[in-house]
Motif scaffolding. Structure first.
Motif, short mmCIF file in Angstrom:
data_model
loop_
_atom_site.label_atom_id
_atom_site.label_comp_id
_atom_site.label_asym_id
_atom_site.label_seq_id
_atom_site.Cartn_x
_atom_site.Cartn_y
_atom_site.Cartn_z
N ASP A 38 -0.24 -7.38 7.37
CA ASP A 38 -0.07 -8.77 6.98
C ASP A 38 0.56 -8.82 5.60
OD1 ASP A 38 -1.45 -11.25 5.41
OD2 ASP A 38 -1.10 -11.75 7.50
N TYR A 39 1.42 -9.80 5.38
CA TYR A 39 2.17 -9.88 4.12
C TYR A 39 1.26 -9.80 2.89
CZ TYR A 39 5.49 -11.49 0.59
OH TYR A 39 6.28 -11.57 -0.54
N THR A 40 0.11 -10.44 2.95
CA THR A 40 -0.80 -10.47 1.80
C THR A 40 -1.49 -9.12 1.57
OG1 THR A 40 -2.62 -11.29 3.18
CG2 THR A 40 -1.25 -12.92 2.06
N GLU A 41 -1.43 -8.24 2.58
CA GLU A 41 -2.10 -6.94 2.46
C GLU A 41 -1.12 -5.80 2.16
OE1 GLU A 41 -5.37 -6.38 2.46
OE2 GLU A 41 -5.55 -8.56 2.50
N ARG A 42 0.15 -6.12 2.07
CA ARG A 42 1.11 -5.06 1.82
C ARG A 42 0.92 -4.47 0.43
NH1 ARG A 42 6.65 -7.11 4.92
NH2 ARG A 42 5.68 -7.15 7.00
N PRO A 43 1.15 -3.17 0.29
CA PRO A 43 0.84 -2.51 -0.98
C PRO A 43 1.86 -2.81 -2.08
CG PRO A 43 1.87 -0.97 0.51
CD PRO A 43 1.64 -2.23 1.30
N ASP A 44 1.43 -2.58 -3.29
CA ASP A 44 2.34 -2.62 -4.43
C ASP A 44 3.01 -1.26 -4.61
OD1 ASP A 44 1.53 -5.33 -5.44
OD2 ASP A 44 -0.39 -4.30 -5.67
N ILE A 45 2.25 -0.20 -4.28
CA ILE A 45 2.72 1.17 -4.50
C ILE A 45 2.42 2.01 -3.27
CG2 ILE A 45 2.43 3.26 -5.91
CD1 ILE A 45 1.47 1.44 -8.20
N VAL A 46 3.38 2.86 -2.90
CA VAL A 46 3.17 3.85 -1.85
C VAL A 46 3.22 5.23 -2.48
CG1 VAL A 46 4.04 4.87 0.29
CG2 VAL A 46 4.14 2.39 -0.04
N VAL A 47 2.21 6.04 -2.18
CA VAL A 47 2.15 7.42 -2.66
C VAL A 47 2.33 8.35 -1.47
CG1 VAL A 47 0.68 9.19 -3.71
CG2 VAL A 47 0.63 6.83 -4.59
N PHE A 48 3.19 9.35 -1.63
CA PHE A 48 3.37 10.39 -0.62
C PHE A 48 2.72 11.67 -1.14
CE2 PHE A 48 6.79 7.41 0.21
CZ PHE A 48 6.79 7.32 1.60
N MET B 282 -5.64 -6.81 -8.67
CA MET B 282 -5.76 -5.36 -8.59
C MET B 282 -4.57 -4.77 -7.83
SD MET B 282 -8.92 -3.15 -7.01
CE MET B 282 -8.87 -1.37 -6.96
N THR B 283 -4.01 -3.68 -8.35
CA THR B 283 -2.86 -3.03 -7.73
C THR B 283 -3.25 -2.41 -6.39
OG1 THR B 283 -1.97 -2.51 -9.92
CG2 THR B 283 -1.04 -1.32 -8.05
N LYS B 284 -2.50 -2.73 -5.35
CA LYS B 284 -2.78 -2.18 -4.02
C LYS B 284 -1.94 -0.91 -3.81
CE LYS B 284 -2.04 -6.07 -1.62
NZ LYS B 284 -1.98 -7.17 -2.61
N ILE B 285 -2.63 0.16 -3.45
CA ILE B 285 -1.99 1.46 -3.28
C ILE B 285 -2.34 2.01 -1.91
CG2 ILE B 285 -1.80 3.82 -4.16
CD1 ILE B 285 -2.90 2.73 -6.85
N VAL B 286 -1.33 2.48 -1.17
CA VAL B 286 -1.59 3.22 0.06
C VAL B 286 -1.01 4.61 -0.09
CG1 VAL B 286 -1.59 1.15 1.52
CG2 VAL B 286 0.51 2.47 1.26
N VAL B 287 -1.62 5.56 0.59
CA VAL B 287 -1.18 6.96 0.57
C VAL B 287 -0.75 7.37 1.97
CG1 VAL B 287 -1.86 9.34 0.11
CG2 VAL B 287 -2.78 7.50 -1.31
N ILE B 288 0.44 7.95 2.06
CA ILE B 288 0.94 8.47 3.34
C ILE B 288 0.96 10.00 3.26
CG2 ILE B 288 2.93 8.61 4.89
CD1 ILE B 288 3.67 5.76 4.04
N ILE B 289 0.29 10.64 4.21
CA ILE B 289 0.19 12.11 4.23
C ILE B 289 0.76 12.64 5.54
CG2 ILE B 289 -1.35 14.08 4.05
CD1 ILE B 289 -3.42 12.24 2.75
N LYS C 70 -10.90 6.58 -5.15
CA LYS C 70 -11.47 5.56 -4.27
C LYS C 70 -10.81 4.19 -4.41
CE LYS C 70 -14.23 8.70 -2.83
NZ LYS C 70 -13.83 9.42 -1.60
N ASN C 71 -9.98 4.01 -5.44
CA ASN C 71 -9.34 2.70 -5.60
C ASN C 71 -8.12 2.53 -4.70
OD1 ASN C 71 -7.83 4.61 -7.06
ND2 ASN C 71 -7.13 3.11 -8.54
N VAL C 72 -7.83 3.54 -3.86
CA VAL C 72 -6.70 3.45 -2.92
C VAL C 72 -7.09 2.53 -1.76
CG1 VAL C 72 -5.46 4.79 -1.17
CG2 VAL C 72 -5.66 5.65 -3.51
N GLN C 73 -6.18 1.66 -1.39
CA GLN C 73 -6.44 0.68 -0.33
C GLN C 73 -6.61 1.34 1.04
OE1 GLN C 73 -3.13 -2.00 0.09
NE2 GLN C 73 -4.03 -3.16 1.79
#
Length: 231
Positions: A76-86, A1-8, A26-29
């Protein structure tokens, strides 16, 4: 599953920030709100809405974004996202459109996507005259110097995390968005614009809402463009 984090990045957005967080798919990490020295209840409201909250005391949009990136780098390296959204914290964007912003990255392996605030999808009054002119001028210059197809400097954007790191972002204030687009062009990243809806923000803009902010933003944007045009 693609990991996505959002920075606001957020400065005094206590009214809008819970709405922004609530509408993020809700699928955002993880949702990361960076309070840029807010003096209201932005931080408390963001925490209550379920976001991770950071504080950046140095005033500036870029400072807040960089603070969020530093936090992500601590994963942690294994938890780093695939995509960052601003995404901005004023509720002018439609956070639920994140799905279509990241779709070209997930399905077509595009590196970078910008949400374009096209005229037909903008609520009347949501962008000021100086904003519209500034976007036109900046993107016209990018087309002239770099054969770019960008039409907007919209803050709602998504990028592969590894490509974001490669950009070595540095602007601390209003030049953040144009710096990212210029560096993406220089590094020949694949990119796409996706038309997005845009509405009147909650509260007063800290940039376009003041003459000083609009002028400073314009100067920073043009400075970045000319710096890279002759580099």
């Amino acid at each position: 599953m693609t990991k996505i984090v959002v920075i606001i990045p957020a400065y005094n957005e206590e009214e809008s920030i819970p709405l922004v967080i609530k509408d993020i798919p809700k699928n955002v990490q993880e949702v990361i709100v960076v309070s840029n020295n807010s003096t209201d209840n932005t931080e408390e409201h963001a925490k209550k809405a379920g976001a991770s909250v950071l504080v950046e005391h140095k005033k500036g949009y870029g400072y807040a974004c960089l603070k969020g990136m530093d936090y992500v780098a601590s994963f942690d390296y294994t938890e780093r996202p695939d995509i960052v959204v601003f995404l901005d914290g004023d509720y002018s964007d439609y956070p639920e459109e994140l799905t279509k912003i990241v779709q070209p990255i997930i399905e077509e392996n595009v590196d970078f996507v910008v949400g374009a605030r096209v005229k037909e999808l903008r609520e009347e009054g949501s962008m000021t005259g100086p904003q519209i002119f500034g976007n036109w001028l900046a993107t016209a210059l990018m087309k002239l110097f770099f054969r770019s197809t960008f039409t907007d400097l919209g803050p709602f954007r998504a990028i592969k995390y590894d490509k974001l790191l490669d950009l070595k972002m540095e602007d601390k204030t209003y030049g953040w968005t144009v710096e990212m687009q210029l560096k993406a062009l220089k590094q020949k990243l694949s990119y796409r614009e996706i038309p997005v809806n845009y509405r009147n923000r909650i509260g007063v803009s800290k940039v376009s809402g003041t003459i000083k902010g609009a002028i400073f933003a314009g100067v920073k944007i043009l400075a970045w463009i000319f710096k890279y045009s002759f580099k």
